[in-house]
Design a protein around this motif. Structure first.
Motif, mmCIF file in Angstrom:
data_model
loop_
_atom_site.group_PDB
_atom_site.id
_atom_site.type_symbol
_atom_site.label_atom_id
_atom_site.label_comp_id
_atom_site.label_asym_id
_atom_site.label_seq_id
_atom_site.Cartn_x
_atom_site.Cartn_y
_atom_site.Cartn_z
ATOM 1 N N SER A 347 0.837 -1.196 0.000
ATOM 2 C CA SER A 347 0.000 0.000 0.000
ATOM 3 C C SER A 347 0.872 1.245 0.000
ATOM 4 O O SER A 347 1.817 1.347 0.796
ATOM 5 C CB SER A 347 -0.913 0.018 1.229
ATOM 6 O OG SER A 347 -1.654 1.225 1.302
ATOM 7 N N ARG A 348 0.564 2.187 -0.873
ATOM 8 C CA ARG A 348 1.254 3.474 -0.898
ATOM 9 C C ARG A 348 0.231 4.575 -0.682
ATOM 10 O O ARG A 348 -0.764 4.681 -1.420
ATOM 11 C CB ARG A 348 1.983 3.693 -2.220
ATOM 12 C CG ARG A 348 2.735 5.029 -2.252
ATOM 13 C CD ARG A 348 3.591 5.200 -3.480
ATOM 14 N NE ARG A 348 4.320 6.471 -3.416
ATOM 15 C CZ ARG A 348 4.198 7.456 -4.303
ATOM 16 N NH1 ARG A 348 3.402 7.300 -5.351
ATOM 17 N NH2 ARG A 348 4.881 8.573 -4.173
ATOM 18 N N ASN A 349 0.462 5.398 0.341
ATOM 19 C CA ASN A 349 -0.449 6.487 0.687
ATOM 20 C C ASN A 349 0.255 7.819 0.475
ATOM 21 O O ASN A 349 1.398 7.991 0.893
ATOM 22 C CB ASN A 349 -0.893 6.397 2.150
ATOM 23 C CG ASN A 349 -1.477 5.045 2.490
ATOM 24 O OD1 ASN A 349 -2.041 4.380 1.639
ATOM 25 N ND2 ASN A 349 -1.341 4.644 3.748
ATOM 26 N N THR A 350 -0.421 8.757 -0.143
ATOM 27 C CA THR A 350 0.133 10.093 -0.329
ATOM 28 C C THR A 350 -0.872 11.130 0.157
ATOM 29 O O THR A 350 -2.091 10.914 0.097
ATOM 30 C CB THR A 350 0.473 10.372 -1.799
ATOM 31 O OG1 THR A 350 -0.720 10.298 -2.591
ATOM 32 C CG2 THR A 350 1.490 9.368 -2.325
ATOM 33 N N LYS A 351 -0.358 12.252 0.644
ATOM 34 C CA LYS A 351 -1.217 13.367 1.062
ATOM 35 C C LYS A 351 -0.535 14.668 0.680
ATOM 36 O O LYS A 351 0.553 14.967 1.155
ATOM 37 C CB LYS A 351 -1.483 13.334 2.560
ATOM 38 C CG LYS A 351 -2.372 14.487 3.025
ATOM 39 C CD LYS A 351 -2.777 14.354 4.475
ATOM 40 C CE LYS A 351 -1.626 14.633 5.415
ATOM 41 N NZ LYS A 351 -2.062 14.686 6.837
ATOM 42 N N ASP A 352 -1.180 15.414 -0.182
ATOM 43 C CA ASP A 352 -0.707 16.734 -0.585
ATOM 44 C C ASP A 352 -1.505 17.761 0.211
ATOM 45 O O ASP A 352 -2.727 17.873 0.053
ATOM 46 C CB ASP A 352 -0.913 16.925 -2.085
ATOM 47 C CG ASP A 352 -0.122 18.103 -2.627
ATOM 48 O OD1 ASP A 352 0.528 18.796 -1.817
ATOM 49 O OD2 ASP A 352 -0.158 18.338 -3.842
ATOM 50 N N ASN A 353 -0.828 18.488 1.095
ATOM 51 C CA ASN A 353 -1.512 19.362 2.047
ATOM 52 C C ASN A 353 -1.128 20.823 1.829
ATOM 53 O O ASN A 353 0.045 21.150 1.667
ATOM 54 C CB ASN A 353 -1.165 18.947 3.488
ATOM 55 C CG ASN A 353 -1.767 19.869 4.533
ATOM 56 O OD1 ASN A 353 -1.080 20.731 5.061
ATOM 57 N ND2 ASN A 353 -3.039 19.706 4.828
ATOM 58 N N TYR A 354 -2.140 21.681 1.823
ATOM 59 C CA TYR A 354 -1.938 23.132 1.756
ATOM 60 C C TYR A 354 -2.683 23.751 2.926
ATOM 61 O O TYR A 354 -3.839 23.425 3.202
ATOM 62 C CB TYR A 354 -2.474 23.703 0.442
ATOM 63 C CG TYR A 354 -2.647 25.212 0.459
ATOM 64 C CD1 TYR A 354 -1.574 26.054 0.189
ATOM 65 C CD2 TYR A 354 -3.881 25.792 0.748
ATOM 66 C CE1 TYR A 354 -1.725 27.439 0.210
ATOM 67 C CE2 TYR A 354 -4.040 27.173 0.775
ATOM 68 C CZ TYR A 354 -2.963 27.986 0.503
ATOM 69 O OH TYR A 354 -3.115 29.346 0.524
ATOM 70 N N GLU A 355 -2.011 24.675 3.627
ATOM 71 C CA GLU A 355 -2.639 25.336 4.766
ATOM 72 C C GLU A 355 -2.195 26.784 4.833
ATOM 73 O O GLU A 355 -1.008 27.087 4.711
ATOM 74 C CB GLU A 355 -2.265 24.622 6.065
ATOM 75 C CG GLU A 355 -2.955 25.187 7.294
ATOM 76 C CD GLU A 355 -2.622 24.407 8.551
ATOM 77 O OE1 GLU A 355 -3.040 24.854 9.639
ATOM 78 O OE2 GLU A 355 -1.931 23.368 8.436
ATOM 79 N N ARG A 356 -3.175 27.685 5.017
ATOM 80 C CA ARG A 356 -2.894 29.113 5.164
ATOM 81 C C ARG A 356 -3.691 29.639 6.340
ATOM 82 O O ARG A 356 -4.883 29.376 6.473
ATOM 83 C CB ARG A 356 -3.307 29.879 3.907
ATOM 84 C CG ARG A 356 -3.065 31.398 4.013
ATOM 85 C CD ARG A 356 -4.012 32.176 3.119
ATOM 86 N NE ARG A 356 -5.404 31.991 3.478
ATOM 87 C CZ ARG A 356 -6.034 32.654 4.460
ATOM 88 N NH1 ARG A 356 -5.381 33.533 5.197
ATOM 89 N NH2 ARG A 356 -7.315 32.425 4.706
ATOM 90 N N GLU A 357 -3.014 30.381 7.219
ATOM 91 C CA GLU A 357 -3.674 31.001 8.361
ATOM 92 C C GLU A 357 -3.166 32.420 8.523
ATOM 93 O O GLU A 357 -1.979 32.698 8.311
ATOM 94 C CB GLU A 357 -3.406 30.208 9.640
ATOM 95 C CG GLU A 357 -3.910 28.783 9.584
ATOM 96 C CD GLU A 357 -3.862 28.104 10.942
ATOM 97 O OE1 GLU A 357 -4.197 28.779 11.940
ATOM 98 O OE2 GLU A 357 -3.507 26.926 10.990
ATOM 99 N N GLY A 358 -4.062 33.303 8.894
ATOM 100 C CA GLY A 358 -3.691 34.687 9.139
ATOM 101 C C GLY A 358 -4.391 35.216 10.372
ATOM 102 O O GLY A 358 -5.509 34.799 10.697
ATOM 103 N N GLU A 359 -3.727 36.132 11.079
ATOM 104 C CA GLU A 359 -4.305 36.695 12.297
ATOM 105 C C GLU A 359 -3.882 38.149 12.439
ATOM 106 O O GLU A 359 -2.707 38.488 12.261
ATOM 107 C CB GLU A 359 -3.853 35.901 13.519
ATOM 108 C CG GLU A 359 -4.395 36.433 14.844
ATOM 109 C CD GLU A 359 -3.964 35.584 16.028
ATOM 110 O OE1 GLU A 359 -4.429 34.432 16.115
ATOM 111 O OE2 GLU A 359 -3.154 36.061 16.838
ATOM 112 N N PHE A 360 -4.843 38.991 12.769
ATOM 113 C CA PHE A 360 -4.571 40.400 13.058
ATOM 114 C C PHE A 360 -5.046 40.694 14.472
ATOM 115 O O PHE A 360 -6.145 40.276 14.880
ATOM 116 C CB PHE A 360 -5.297 41.318 12.080
ATOM 117 C CG PHE A 360 -5.240 42.771 12.484
ATOM 118 C CD1 PHE A 360 -4.093 43.525 12.266
ATOM 119 C CD2 PHE A 360 -6.326 43.377 13.107
ATOM 120 C CE1 PHE A 360 -4.032 44.856 12.659
ATOM 121 C CE2 PHE A 360 -6.278 44.707 13.496
ATOM 122 C CZ PHE A 360 -5.126 45.448 13.264
ATOM 123 N N SER A 361 -4.220 41.391 15.247
ATOM 124 C CA SER A 361 -4.588 41.730 16.618
ATOM 125 C C SER A 361 -4.331 43.208 16.873
ATOM 126 O O SER A 361 -3.388 43.800 16.338
ATOM 127 C CB SER A 361 -3.798 40.874 17.618
ATOM 128 O OG SER A 361 -2.417 41.139 17.522
#
Length: 774
Positions: A347-361
């Protein structure tokens, strides 16, 4: 506000807090003393603690000159007329423009300092901070554990509230483990651990609060830091920080980049039991490895403006971006109860992940004119995120032979969060303080799956809270009592593949109490109580199964109740000349506690769900010993032993489960030459349990070496994690349907070589070169 004074003695007490004017950071170790006018002899003196607070006992009132001395800062001298106990409030020191010529101080700050309401870990004194992430450096801190999968626990509780610079962080609330794994530890000045917070803090996090205080270099003009680290298995990270300090305004910018090449070995052995015939069983065996190949970027821009002595305005923007690729391969086989093969495949498993987070205080703090102890503060934070995962699965069968099975799963998540707070503090008589405030928040998340059927889930949570607390000092006894009340509204809506709406609204009160008894200048006692809770998040309420691979799925529970905790701590602290000892007895009673359950879905697939326990209890003793008995060394020994009882009768499990568990940590540093320092960290973790099984004990050792170069403006570091290659986590699950054994370990120990350079452009003729302060 620091409280001082003695209602039962004729002695007077002078107290206050020392900070650096630009960064507003507390100054530890500042010498404060009183002299008579025209005389240089000190009549009474003290030293500021880790929070910058000090207290001087005076035999009688009169006219004095009050002095503050701190290396590298202008002296502070003012005349005082004292006829009663007085709190001077916050006193700000300015960096000196005329410093000593080429002074080298090789003393170091103690890595761990202990206060009754918190533990403070000086990250800058840890060699691993040059190359590690924030999550990796957390494992060196007393009370905190971080496992091989990145899960963070505080006294064996994984639900933790994360703060940044004393304020809640929305980015760390949603996916703390992932974000902390990308923050460079070199950007952190210190980490504070608060296990029993007061009513001022929101009750989220049954484990307590972890507060990350980021670096803000003091001084006028430009200064900064540049770091680069290269490791094995294609690991690399870099961090650049630039600061500008002016008279009324300062700016900070930080950029971090990291490439992850993590490689892990794992095994999974299962026995599936027939519900009616226990002798009819099938087995499943998987051995494989996976690696994460990804880049992450983090940016922070912040500024602070002091338009006048009574107002301070701060604004900050944080941005996080991650692109990673997970690639796993394993050999899998299964047999029937007669031992005959059912399937054999790769079994071969792949995961292509993109994540973006932004915060203003944004925050504004105002002190009332001529009343420095009376202040009002407002804070607003907005954050949003987007996340996408594309999972692919390829299974090539050798038995039955001749075919290949392909599967794919798509996951998209997005959402936003707003939080606002208004706090007020005022003196209450000569020896007390009143604090009160209001806080609110709104959270929205949208989750969509395609695995392969489409599903969509929306989560909305709104909270309104108010608190009030009063602190008072009665001679050697200090007390603080508070109450926080919160109204919560939750809307969990599954829109597809079916329509199911779940609403929940509840009102809860959270009392807190803190008592302190200063029996002498060396010994202190403290007793504290707090009630806290853990609200289920969107993933824990979403009933639609999420497949991490074709044989493992996770699903939430819309009926999940918030888990609640009553926490009591009794602490004793002794501070000697060569060592500090802190003992803490703690007890936690948790009801409706969360626990994970695993069940077989057939066809070698295991579903993990989450349920509420009847209750669980834990009582423990934590011992922290910090000593410098040996010349040019510091050793910090932490032992945490606790007894845990789990009652899962509501889930169909008979009786209660009990275990004695805990951990032992040793953090030792040695100054082995001018500018040369070595560090060794050893960890041992006792077994732990859950309603269906347990985790086995494990041990590992880390080591590091740092050499300062370029007149102490730069340093070269060498660090190794898991030196003896003993870090292996084994877990066991036993139920009526399933018996499972899993094991996870690194492929090789982690090794880093790093270079760090500090620079400044302050216009001074000479330089003060030092490492730490003592």
């Amino acid at each position: 506000m620091a409280m001082s004074g003695d209602l039962f003695s004729q002695n007077l007490q002078l107290s206050g807090k020392v900070i650096e004017r630009t960064s507003k950071e507390p100054l530890e170790g500042a010498t404060v003393f009183l002299t008579a006018p025209g005389d240089s002899a000190a009549l009474a003196h003290s030293v500021s603690d880790t929070a910058g607070n000090f207290q001087i006992d005076i035999a009688a009132g009169g006219n004095f000159i009050f002095h503050i001395l701190y290396l590298g800062f202008n002296p502070y001298d003012v005349p005082l007329e004292l006829n009663r106990s007085t709190n001077l409030g916050v006193l700000a020191l300015e960096p000196s423009k005329y410093l000593l010529n080429s002074v080298l101080i090789t003393g170091q700050k103690t890595p761990v300092s202990l206060e009754f309401d918190r533990q403070v870990y000086q990250v800058s004194q840890d060699l691993f901070s040059e190359s590690s992430s924030a999550s990796e450096i957390l494992q060196n801190i007393p009370s905190v554990t971080v496992d091989i999968d990145g899960e963070i626990k505080l006294r064996n509780r994984s639900n933790i509230a994360f703060f940044v610079n004393g304020k809640p962080s929305a980015m760390l609330r949603r996916n703390a483990e992932s974000y902390l794994d990308q923050i460079p530890a070199s950007s952190i000045e210190r980490i504070e651990i608060i296990t029993n917070p007061s009513a001022k803090y929101r009750p989220d996090g049954v484990g307590g609060i972890i507060n990350l205080v980021l670096k803000r270099e003091a001084g006028q003009g430009w200064n900064g830091l540049l770091g680069l680290n290269i490791g094995n298995e294609e690991r690399a990270n870099g961090n650049a920080q630039v600061n500008y300090g002016g008279k009324k305004i300062n700016f900070t910018g930080n950029y971090g980049i990291q490439h992850t090449g993590k490689r892990t070995l794992f095994s999974d052995a299962r026995v599936y039991k027939h519900p009616e015939n226990l002798y009819e069983k099938s087995d499943y065996l998987e051995n494989g490895q996976f690696q994460n190949d990804g880049w992450s970027h983090s940016v922070f821009l912040g500024s602070a403006w002091d338009p006048n002595p009574y107002n301070q305005i701060e604004a900050g923007w944080t941005y996080f971006l991650q692109n990673s690729f997970h690639d796993g391969s394993s050999d899998i086989s299964s047999n029937n109860y007669l031992g005959q093969p059912l399937t054999v495949f790769n079994s071969r498993n792949t995961k292509d992940n993109y994540e973006r987070e932004g915060e203003f205080s944004f925050s504004w703090e105002r002190q009332f004119r001529n009343q420095e102890d009376r202040q009002i503060a407002f804070q607003f934070t907005h954050s949003d995120f987007d996340e996408a995962e594309d999972l692919g699965f390829e299974q090539v069968y050798s038995f039955p032979s001749g075919y290949t099975q392909l599967n794919s799963i798509g996951i998209d998540k997005n959402g936003n969060q707003q939080e606002w707070m208004l706090d007020y503090a005022a003196p209450l008589g000569e020896e007390g303080e009143l604090e009160a405030g209001y806080g609110g928040e709104r959270v929205f998340e949208n989750i969509e799956y395609a695995n392969p059927a489409f599903s969509r889930f929306e989560f909305t949570q709104t909270i309104h809270a108010g608190y009030a607390q009063v602190g008072k000092r009665f001679g050697i006894l200090s007390a603080k009592a508070g109450l926080r009340a919160e109204q919560t509204h939750i809307r969990a809506h599954l829109l597809a593949p079916s329509d199911a709406l779940s609403r929940n609204a509840y009102f809860k009160a959270f009392p807190t109490l803190h008592l302190g008894l200063e029996t002498s200048t060396r010994t202190e006692l403290a007793l504290s109580y707090s009630k806290r809770l853990n609200r289920p998040d969107s993933d824990e309420l979403n009933p639609n199964p999420e497949y991490t691979d074709p044989r493992n799925a996770e699903a939430g529970n819309p009926a999940l109740l918030p888990e609640q905790t009553h926490s009591v701590e009794l602490g004793f602290r002794y501070k000697g000349d060569a060592f500090t000892l802190a003992n803490t007895l703690y007890y936690r009673y948790e009801y409706d506690a969360f626990t994970e359950l695993r069940q077989s879905l057939g066809d070698n697939t295991v579903l993990t769900t989450i349920e509420n326990l009847n209750a669980q209890q834990s009582a423990g003793l934590e011992i922290v010993l910090n000593t410098n008995l040996f010349a040019r060394s510091n050793v910090n020994l932490t032992g945490n032993v606790f007894h845990r009882t789990i009652d899962a009768t509501d889930l169909g499990y008979a009786g209660q489960k009990r275990v004695v568990s805990g951990n032992i940590k040793v953090n030792s540093t040695f100054q082995i030459g001018a500018g040369t320092r070595a560090q060794f960290n050893a960890f041992y973790y006792f077994p732990s349990i859950n309603p269906q099984g347990k985790r086995s004990p494990y041990f590992y050792l880390n080591g590091g070496l740092r050499q300062q170069v370029l007149r102490n403006r730069a340093a070269i570091t060498l660090t190794a994690t898991d030196l003896l290659y003993t870090y292996e986590v084994k877990r066991r699950i036993e139920s009526e349907e399933l018996s499972q054994r899993t094991s996870t370990r690194r492929r090789v120990p982690i090794v880093y070589v790093g270079f760090t350079w500090k620079w400044n452009n302050t216009k001074i003729k000479d330089e003060l070169l030092f490492e730490g302060e003592n």
